[in-house]
Design a protein around this motif. Structure first.
Motif, mmCIF file in Angstrom:
data_model
loop_
_atom_site.group_PDB
_atom_site.id
_atom_site.type_symbol
_atom_site.label_atom_id
_atom_site.label_comp_id
_atom_site.label_asym_id
_atom_site.label_seq_id
_atom_site.Cartn_x
_atom_site.Cartn_y
_atom_site.Cartn_z
ATOM 1 N N ALA A 140 -5.599 -9.644 12.997
ATOM 2 C CA ALA A 140 -4.260 -10.158 12.708
ATOM 3 C C ALA A 140 -3.925 -9.850 11.249
ATOM 4 N N HIS A 141 -2.630 -9.786 10.959
ATOM 5 C CA HIS A 141 -2.174 -9.496 9.601
ATOM 6 C C HIS A 141 -1.223 -10.587 9.126
ATOM 7 N N LEU A 142 -1.178 -10.747 7.825
ATOM 8 C CA LEU A 142 -0.430 -11.838 7.222
ATOM 9 C C LEU A 142 0.214 -11.349 5.938
ATOM 10 N N GLU A 143 1.460 -11.755 5.692
ATOM 11 C CA GLU A 143 2.136 -11.452 4.433
ATOM 12 C C GLU A 143 2.743 -12.737 3.891
ATOM 13 N N LEU A 144 2.395 -13.078 2.653
ATOM 14 C CA LEU A 144 2.872 -14.308 2.028
ATOM 15 C C LEU A 144 3.803 -13.982 0.868
ATOM 16 N N PRO A 145 4.845 -14.817 0.674
ATOM 17 C CA PRO A 145 5.913 -14.492 -0.281
ATOM 18 C C PRO A 145 5.598 -14.860 -1.727
ATOM 19 N N TYR A 146 4.533 -14.280 -2.273
ATOM 20 C CA TYR A 146 4.262 -14.466 -3.698
ATOM 21 C C TYR A 146 3.594 -13.200 -4.223
ATOM 22 N N ALA A 147 3.760 -12.978 -5.512
ATOM 23 C CA ALA A 147 3.205 -11.781 -6.140
ATOM 24 C C ALA A 147 1.852 -12.089 -6.772
ATOM 25 N N ALA A 148 0.923 -11.133 -6.660
ATOM 26 C CA ALA A 148 -0.365 -11.234 -7.339
ATOM 27 C C ALA A 148 -0.664 -9.914 -8.042
ATOM 28 N N GLY A 149 0.372 -9.173 -8.326
ATOM 29 C CA GLY A 149 0.249 -7.855 -8.945
ATOM 30 C C GLY A 149 1.627 -7.233 -9.030
ATOM 31 N N ARG A 150 1.716 -5.938 -8.751
ATOM 32 C CA ARG A 150 2.997 -5.236 -8.899
ATOM 33 C C ARG A 150 3.934 -5.441 -7.712
ATOM 34 N N TYR A 151 3.423 -5.964 -6.599
ATOM 35 C CA TYR A 151 4.266 -6.168 -5.417
ATOM 36 C C TYR A 151 4.783 -7.601 -5.365
ATOM 37 N N GLN A 152 5.927 -7.778 -4.711
ATOM 38 C CA GLN A 152 6.573 -9.087 -4.669
ATOM 39 C C GLN A 152 5.990 -10.007 -3.602
ATOM 40 N N SER A 153 5.171 -9.468 -2.726
ATOM 41 C CA SER A 153 4.508 -10.272 -1.710
ATOM 42 C C SER A 153 3.035 -9.877 -1.651
ATOM 43 N N SER A 154 2.239 -10.678 -0.971
ATOM 44 C CA SER A 154 0.798 -10.424 -0.870
ATOM 45 C C SER A 154 0.417 -10.269 0.598
ATOM 46 N N ARG A 155 -0.341 -9.236 0.883
ATOM 47 C CA ARG A 155 -0.739 -8.928 2.256
ATOM 48 C C ARG A 155 -2.227 -9.187 2.466
ATOM 49 N N PHE A 156 -2.526 -9.646 3.682
ATOM 50 C CA PHE A 156 -3.901 -10.002 4.027
ATOM 51 C C PHE A 156 -4.198 -9.568 5.457
ATOM 52 N N THR A 157 -5.488 -9.427 5.746
ATOM 53 C CA THR A 157 -5.936 -9.098 7.104
ATOM 54 C C THR A 157 -7.020 -10.078 7.534
ATOM 55 N N TRP A 158 -6.850 -10.634 8.741
ATOM 56 C CA TRP A 158 -7.926 -11.395 9.376
ATOM 57 C C TRP A 158 -8.862 -10.382 10.022
ATOM 58 N N LEU A 159 -10.133 -10.460 9.677
ATOM 59 C CA LEU A 159 -11.131 -9.542 10.211
ATOM 60 C C LEU A 159 -12.200 -10.290 10.979
ATOM 61 N N GLN A 160 -12.663 -9.668 12.057
ATOM 62 C CA GLN A 160 -13.898 -10.106 12.700
ATOM 63 C C GLN A 160 -14.997 -9.183 12.211
ATOM 64 N N LEU A 161 -16.077 -9.758 11.697
ATOM 65 C CA LEU A 161 -17.168 -8.987 11.113
ATOM 66 C C LEU A 161 -18.450 -9.234 11.886
#
Length: 252
Positions: A140-161
């Motif tokens: 699954a993928h997730l995008e949250l509305p805050y900046a942690a660098g040069r982009y205005q939003s932050s992207r994440f991935t749920w991974l099964q390992l």
């Protein structure tokens, strides 16, 4: 985080030979010279809960939550260790990593042993890197509305390992090697992203959870398929951030 009063450990499975707990994040498995001031340890707490000696047969990093197996006798502990060495215990973890990672793959990247100056002072310093293999699946993928660098939003991935080997901090180091570090990893991760995520979400832990174990019982031979629920703080986090409901369905 671990409270000032002794936490009650959730027991996922128990019989005369084994006990499997759902370890909370922040709890050490056993006493160590690196944590002399700590009050609570999973081994001590479970021993007191069950009223008998317990033997940890594998480990989880302190910040990692999830399934942890204890034998209730030295002989069963030996048999479980042999089972693990023969790669007959199948483990699955759930992690939230930085950035969007798609599909599935295998990380085959040898790791040098991480040594501690206090507990590993006599260890061989020039030891060759050891084979380390981790399989991953983006779920699954997730995008949250805050900046942690040069982009205005932050992207994440749920991974099964699924680790094929069991090197120290293997999952955390392998994801860092892919440039998709696990959120909350203060040793191998992205400090700026960790701080931004914690500030936005209120969650100050490593986003890594040992969610399932599959192995044959060393005494009965029965196939055990054990699952730990999502950690309570993750469930609260999902509700507060209005994360898509399909994440839950994809994960479990």
């Amino acid at each position: 985080m671990i409270a000032d009063t002794p936490p009650h450990l959730p027991i996922v499975y128990r019989d005369d030979s084994l006990a499997v707990i759902d370890k909370p994040s922040g709890l050490l498995v056993h006493r160590t010279a690196l944590a002399r001031k700590e009050k609570w340890f999973a081994m001590q707490l479970l021993r007191d809960q069950l009223g008998c000696h317990v033997y940890p047969v594998h480990r989880l990093d302190r910040p990692t939550s999830g399934l942890l197996v204890f034998a209730l006798s030295a002989d069963v502990a030996r048999q479980m260790s042999e089972l693990i060495q023969a790669k007959q215990m199948h483990k699955q973890y759930l992690a939230l990593c930085r950035g969007w990672l798609f599909g599935h793959g295998t990380i085959d990247y040898p790791l040098k042993e991480e040594l501690d100056k206090t507990t590993d002072s006599k260890a061989q310093l020039d030891k060759a890197a050891q084979a380390a293999v981790t399989h991953y699946q983006a779920i699954a993928h997730l995008e949250l509305p805050y900046a942690a660098g040069r982009y205005q939003s932050s992207r994440f991935t749920w991974l099964q390992l699924e680790p094929e080997t069991g090197r120290k901090h293997q999952l955390r180091r392998h994801l860092a090697h892919l440039r998709h570090p696990i959120i909350g990893d203060t040793t191998h991760g992205d400090g700026r992203q960790n701080r931004a995520f914690a500030e936005h979400s209120g969650c100050h832990r490593l986003m890594l959870h040992a969610k399932s174990l599959t192995f044959e019982h060393p005494i009965s031979g029965k196939l055990l398929e054990l699952i730990a629920p999502l950690p309570p703080e993750w469930q609260r986090l999902q509700a507060s951030l209005n994360w898509p409901s399909q994440i839950n369905h994809a994960i479990y």
